[in-house]
Design a protein around this motif. Structure first.
Motif, PDB file in Angstrom:
ATOM      1  N   VAL A   6       5.041   7.085   0.904  1.00 31.62           N
ATOM      2  CA  VAL A   6       3.840   7.602   0.246  1.00 31.62           C
ATOM      3  C   VAL A   6       3.043   6.425  -0.300  1.00 31.62           C
ATOM      4  O   VAL A   6       3.585   5.330  -0.494  1.00 31.62           O
ATOM      5  CB  VAL A   6       4.187   8.566  -0.910  1.00 31.62           C
ATOM      6  N   PRO A   7       1.757   6.606  -0.585  1.00 29.31           N
ATOM      7  CA  PRO A   7       0.967   5.536  -1.194  1.00 29.31           C
ATOM      8  C   PRO A   7       1.556   5.130  -2.545  1.00 29.31           C
ATOM      9  O   PRO A   7       2.166   5.955  -3.240  1.00 29.31           O
ATOM     10  CB  PRO A   7      -0.420   6.164  -1.355  1.00 29.31           C
ATOM     11  N   ILE A   8       1.358   3.899  -2.927  1.00 26.96           N
ATOM     12  CA  ILE A   8       1.939   3.368  -4.149  1.00 26.96           C
ATOM     13  C   ILE A   8       1.561   4.207  -5.370  1.00 26.96           C
ATOM     14  O   ILE A   8       2.355   4.381  -6.294  1.00 26.96           O
ATOM     15  CB  ILE A   8       1.519   1.885  -4.340  1.00 26.96           C
ATOM     16  N   GLU A   9       0.349   4.761  -5.363  1.00 28.68           N
ATOM     17  CA  GLU A   9      -0.100   5.550  -6.519  1.00 28.68           C
ATOM     18  C   GLU A   9       0.601   6.895  -6.635  1.00 28.68           C
ATOM     19  O   GLU A   9       0.502   7.564  -7.665  1.00 28.68           O
ATOM     20  CB  GLU A   9      -1.628   5.757  -6.476  1.00 28.68           C
ATOM     21  N   HIS A  10       1.327   7.301  -5.599  1.00 31.12           N
ATOM     22  CA  HIS A  10       2.084   8.560  -5.650  1.00 31.12           C
ATOM     23  C   HIS A  10       3.591   8.311  -5.748  1.00 31.12           C
ATOM     24  O   HIS A  10       4.380   9.223  -5.526  1.00 31.12           O
ATOM     25  CB  HIS A  10       1.792   9.405  -4.411  1.00 31.12           C
ATOM     26  N   SER A  11       3.976   7.079  -6.070  1.00 24.60           N
ATOM     27  CA  SER A  11       5.395   6.720  -6.016  1.00 24.60           C
ATOM     28  C   SER A  11       6.115   6.763  -7.357  1.00 24.60           C
ATOM     29  O   SER A  11       7.324   6.552  -7.417  1.00 24.60           O
ATOM     30  CB  SER A  11       5.540   5.307  -5.436  1.00 24.60           C
ATOM     31  N   LYS A  62       0.815  -1.224   0.000  1.00 26.39           N
ATOM     32  CA  LYS A  62       0.000   0.000   0.000  1.00 26.39           C
ATOM     33  C   LYS A  62       0.852   1.280   0.000  1.00 26.39           C
ATOM     34  O   LYS A  62       0.420   2.317  -0.498  1.00 26.39           O
ATOM     35  CB  LYS A  62      -0.926   0.017   1.216  1.00 26.39           C
ATOM     36  N   ARG A  63       2.048   1.195   0.591  1.00 21.63           N
ATOM     37  CA  ARG A  63       2.925   2.375   0.652  1.00 21.63           C
ATOM     38  C   ARG A  63       4.352   1.927   0.364  1.00 21.63           C
ATOM     39  O   ARG A  63       4.712   0.773   0.600  1.00 21.63           O
ATOM     40  CB  ARG A  63       2.859   3.045   2.019  1.00 21.63           C
ATOM     41  N   VAL A  64       5.162   2.857  -0.138  1.00 18.84           N
ATOM     42  CA  VAL A  64       6.554   2.539  -0.453  1.00 18.84           C
ATOM     43  C   VAL A  64       7.444   3.738  -0.123  1.00 18.84           C
ATOM     44  O   VAL A  64       6.978   4.874  -0.026  1.00 18.84           O
ATOM     45  CB  VAL A  64       6.745   2.161  -1.940  1.00 18.84           C
ATOM     46  N   LEU A  65       8.720   3.432   0.016  1.00 18.76           N
ATOM     47  CA  LEU A  65       9.712   4.473   0.281  1.00 18.76           C
ATOM     48  C   LEU A  65      10.176   5.075  -1.034  1.00 18.76           C
ATOM     49  O   LEU A  65      10.585   4.348  -1.948  1.00 18.76           O
ATOM     50  CB  LEU A  65      10.898   3.877   1.032  1.00 18.76           C
ATOM     51  N   VAL A  66      10.135   6.386  -1.137  1.00 17.79           N
ATOM     52  CA  VAL A  66      10.547   7.069  -2.366  1.00 17.79           C
ATOM     53  C   VAL A  66      11.559   8.163  -2.046  1.00 17.79           C
ATOM     54  O   VAL A  66      11.681   8.607  -0.899  1.00 17.79           O
ATOM     55  CB  VAL A  66       9.346   7.699  -3.115  1.00 17.79           C
TER      56      VAL A  66
END
Length: 362
Positions: A321-326, A272-276
């Protein structure tokens, strides 16, 4: 000097020694700097089932290690979140050394001991037995070679050797570090007089290379440029391996290790979230804990680490951030003192050394 997990640690050294965070950072990127990292912890596992124990408690595959090789790995809770990230060294046929973080020393040792009781191996906390000095930068090998009889040119990245160093016999020297540069970390007896002598001999031998002593400030900005995680920031007991982007070090093909089942479930459920990586596009510095906002001002994540990047001459940050904002190129905002400041998702690591040999082995 500041208190850091029970240690008195230098944030930066005086300008009279060539110090200051920016000067120290640039010395490591372009020449050589040295760090006293004696606060790091060390756990030794030795015995007939040492490999089986290491395999059980760590997510990487230690069976791939040759004698004298090291690898980046992590200790995980059953939930697939982080106890700590570690470097695993294979020192002998049935002997392994785990280098752990300062702030988690006692917790890590207790966890390792409790989770290896079923194996025929000794588990020892050697954290207070070593003074650890890191010599980092493109000229690190040249500096250290002046002080040892070991052939350092034969030591590959994330391998170790032993040799005579500053008159001390059988000293462990690993081509490892936490700066995204080439370099070595050496382990000498934790005797105050010996430690001070070796430190001063390194400084003296390094004068021809313009060596600079470095503190916590530069250590943080260097590792941030290289996207090297810090426990309590990029990784923690609430963050799993997939979210932290460390899946290439997690060998799910191993039959079993602590956290494997939960990681399989988490992957199946979807991340659902990832480090960017973020680069600030407007004036402002993203600091740890600052909110990340979408274009409409809605809170979507948070900064784990952020600062100016002295070598890159940019303001950068890592954030969840959420995956869709990564996706690289996505525009976001970081709340700085109540105001949304423009930023953009960029590729990471922010910095790669010219002769990059890989991060921590695979």
């Amino acid at each position: 000097m500041v208190e850091f997990n029970g240690w008195d640690m230098p944030v930066e050294y005086p300008a009279s020694l060539g110090g200051g965070i920016i000067a120290e950072h640039m010395a490591v990127r372009t020449g050589v700097g040295i760090f006293d990292v004696s606060h790091m912890g060390d756990i030794r596992l030795a015995g007939p089932q040492a490999l089986a124990a290491v395999q059980h408690i760590s997510m990487n595959d230690a069976s791939r290690l040759g004698l004298g090789q090291a690898q980046y790995s992590a200790l995980l809770y059953a939930a697939g979140t982080f106890v700590d990230d570690v470097i695993v060294h294979r020192l002998a046929e049935d002997e392994y050394l785990l280098v752990i973080n300062a702030g988690t020393r006692e917790k890590d040792f207790n966890w390792v001991r409790d989770n290896t009781r079923q194996f025929d191996c000794a588990v020892e906390n050697l954290s207070d037995d070593y003074t650890q000095i890191a010599i980092q930068g493109p000229k690190a090998v040249n500096l250290l070679q002046k002080l040892t009889d070991a052939d350092l040119s034969a030591v590959k990245f994330y391998w170790v050797t032993r040799g005579r160093l500053c008159g001390l016999e059988n000293i462990l020297m690993g081509r490892t570090g936490y700066t995204a540069e080439d370099g070595f970390e050496v382990y000498i007896p934790a005797d105050e007089a010996i430690s001070a002598r070796v430190w001063n001999e390194i400084l003296t031998a390094g004068k021809q290379f313009s060596v600079v002593p470095c503190g916590l400030g530069a250590r943080n900005t260097l590792r941030l440029e290289g996207k090297l995680p810090l426990y309590g920031h990029e990784i923690s007991d609430t963050i799993n391996v997939w979210e932290g982007g460390l899946d290439r070090f997690c060998k799910m093909e191993k039959v079993e290790f602590v956290g494997r089942a939960a990681l399989g479930q988490a992957k199946a459920a979807g991340v659902k979230r990832v480090l960017v990586g973020l680069e600030m596009t407007e004036r402002g510095i993203a600091r740890d804990g600052y909110k990340v906002l979408d274009a409409g001002g809605r809170e979507i994540g948070y900064v784990t680490s952020g600062s100016p990047a002295p070598f890159l001459k940019k303001n950068i940050a890592l954030a969840y951030v959420p995956i869709e904002h990564s996706v690289v190129g996505t525009k976001v905002r970081v709340e700085v003192r109540g105001q949304g400041v423009g930023a953009v998702v960029v590729p990471t690591p922010f910095y790669k050394r010219p002769t990059k040999r890989g991060f921590a082995g695979s």
